[in-house]
Motif scaffolding. Structure first.
Motif, PDB file in Angstrom:
ATOM      1  N   SER A 127      -8.587  12.276 -41.145  1.00 54.21           N
ATOM      2  CA  SER A 127      -7.791  13.319 -40.491  1.00 54.21           C
ATOM      3  C   SER A 127      -8.645  14.518 -40.076  1.00 54.21           C
ATOM      4  N   GLY A 155       0.075  10.698 -43.859  1.00 56.16           N
ATOM      5  CA  GLY A 155       0.865   9.857 -42.984  1.00 56.16           C
ATOM      6  C   GLY A 155       1.713  10.698 -42.050  1.00 56.16           C
ATOM      7  N   GLN A 156       2.798  10.105 -41.583  1.00 60.89           N
ATOM      8  CA  GLN A 156       3.682  10.787 -40.632  1.00 60.89           C
ATOM      9  C   GLN A 156       4.951  11.318 -41.287  1.00 60.89           C
ATOM     10  N   GLU A 158       7.456   9.973 -42.746  1.00 60.79           N
ATOM     11  CA  GLU A 158       8.595   9.306 -42.129  1.00 60.79           C
ATOM     12  C   GLU A 158       9.926   9.539 -42.839  1.00 60.79           C
ATOM     13  N   ARG A 165       7.809  18.336 -42.891  1.00 63.30           N
ATOM     14  CA  ARG A 165       6.789  17.777 -42.014  1.00 63.30           C
ATOM     15  C   ARG A 165       6.203  18.850 -41.095  1.00 63.30           C
ATOM     16  N   TYR A 169       2.275  20.096 -41.269  1.00 61.41           N
ATOM     17  CA  TYR A 169       1.381  19.919 -40.131  1.00 61.41           C
ATOM     18  C   TYR A 169       0.856  21.260 -39.624  1.00 61.41           C
ATOM     19  N   ARG A 180      -3.374  10.934 -38.450  1.00 60.93           N
ATOM     20  CA  ARG A 180      -3.662   9.984 -37.367  1.00 60.93           C
ATOM     21  C   ARG A 180      -2.521   8.975 -37.233  1.00 60.93           C
ATOM     22  N   LYS A 181      -1.576   9.270 -36.356  1.00 61.72           N
ATOM     23  CA  LYS A 181      -0.415   8.395 -36.204  1.00 61.72           C
ATOM     24  C   LYS A 181      -0.788   7.036 -35.627  1.00 61.72           C
ATOM     25  N   GLU A 182      -1.962   6.939 -34.992  1.00 60.91           N
ATOM     26  CA  GLU A 182      -2.395   5.675 -34.390  1.00 60.91           C
ATOM     27  C   GLU A 182      -3.023   4.726 -35.413  1.00 60.91           C
ATOM     28  N   ARG A 201       2.798   2.518 -46.717  1.00 61.50           N
ATOM     29  CA  ARG A 201       3.262   3.898 -46.620  1.00 61.50           C
ATOM     30  C   ARG A 201       3.648   4.359 -48.021  1.00 61.50           C
ATOM     31  N   TRP A 208      -0.612   7.527 -46.060  1.00 60.58           N
ATOM     32  CA  TRP A 208      -0.784   6.158 -45.601  1.00 60.58           C
ATOM     33  C   TRP A 208      -2.036   5.591 -46.241  1.00 60.58           C
TER      34      TRP A 208
END
Length: 216
Positions: A127, A155-156, A158, A165, A169, A180-182, A201, A208
């Protein structure tokens, strides 16, 4: 070749922070100890931490696997100063070797005198690494046949509240940290074929974790 711009940026961030980094980060860099527990290098094996920071994880890995030889590289001289001190305090200088190196462009032979390692890992660093995809590729390329690269990072979020979140961020952005969402798509697209791949996850997506095993 070291990315000098990124190196200077990391040194500027951590010149002061390195002195209290481990005390503050233990509450939100979740999954690090899980990663170390899953390394399980072979007897007499080798372990590499890419972007080793203060050396906290390397000391833990060396203690968990007393037969292993451990290596760590980081782009920041400031962080390496803390890592060297941590290794010395733990009395592990005979089994842990540190070197200045770029996660996206390093040579194991030049840094440590070894051709490959049995386990490599990147903990909460992809990251922060600008060319993080190359860092992952470098980690896999450094493995022996049957070796594994372990990853854990933000992670994102979720399954966590939207306000949490957004706040996380915004705070991470202050330190040039970007989740890194990718990551899952990249791991699946580039390494699913020809490698043993796992992706999880953790903690509602807060973290992640991934593992890429090099086929024998």
């Amino acid at each position: 070749m070291t990315d000098s711009t990124h190196a200077h940026q990391m040194d500027a961030i951590y010149k002061i922070q390195r002195h209290f980094y481990d005390v503050t980060r233990k509450y939100f860099l979740l999954g690090r100890d899980r990663l170390i527990a899953r390394l399980q290098p072979p007897p007499g094996g080798t372990v590499l931490e890419i972007a080793c920071g203060t050396g906290r994880n390397l000391v833990a890995a060396a203690r968990a696997y007393p037969e292993a030889r451990c290596y760590g590289l980081d782009i920041s001289e400031e962080m390496l100063a803390s890592a060297r001190a941590a290794v010395a305090r733990a009395g592990l200088e005979d089994r842990v070797t540190l070197a200045l190196g770029d996660a996206a462009d390093f040579d194991l032979e030049a840094l440590f005198g070894v051709h490959a390692v049995d386990r490599a890992y990147i903990s909460y660093a992809i990251s922060m690494i600008p060319d993080w995809q190359t860092a992952i590729h470098q980690g896999i390329a450094a493995l022996t046949p049957g070796g594994r690269l372990h990853l854990v990072d933000f992670g994102q979020q979720e399954r966590l509240p939207r306000l949490f979140r957004a706040g996380l961020y915004a705070w991470l952005d202050r330190f040039h940290v970007a989740a890194r969402k990718e990551l899952p798509e990249l791991i699946d697209r580039l390494y699913r074929e020809g490698h043993a791949v796992e992706f999880e996850r953790l903690y509602g997506g807060y973290a992640w974790a991934a593992e890429v095993g090099k086929k024998r």
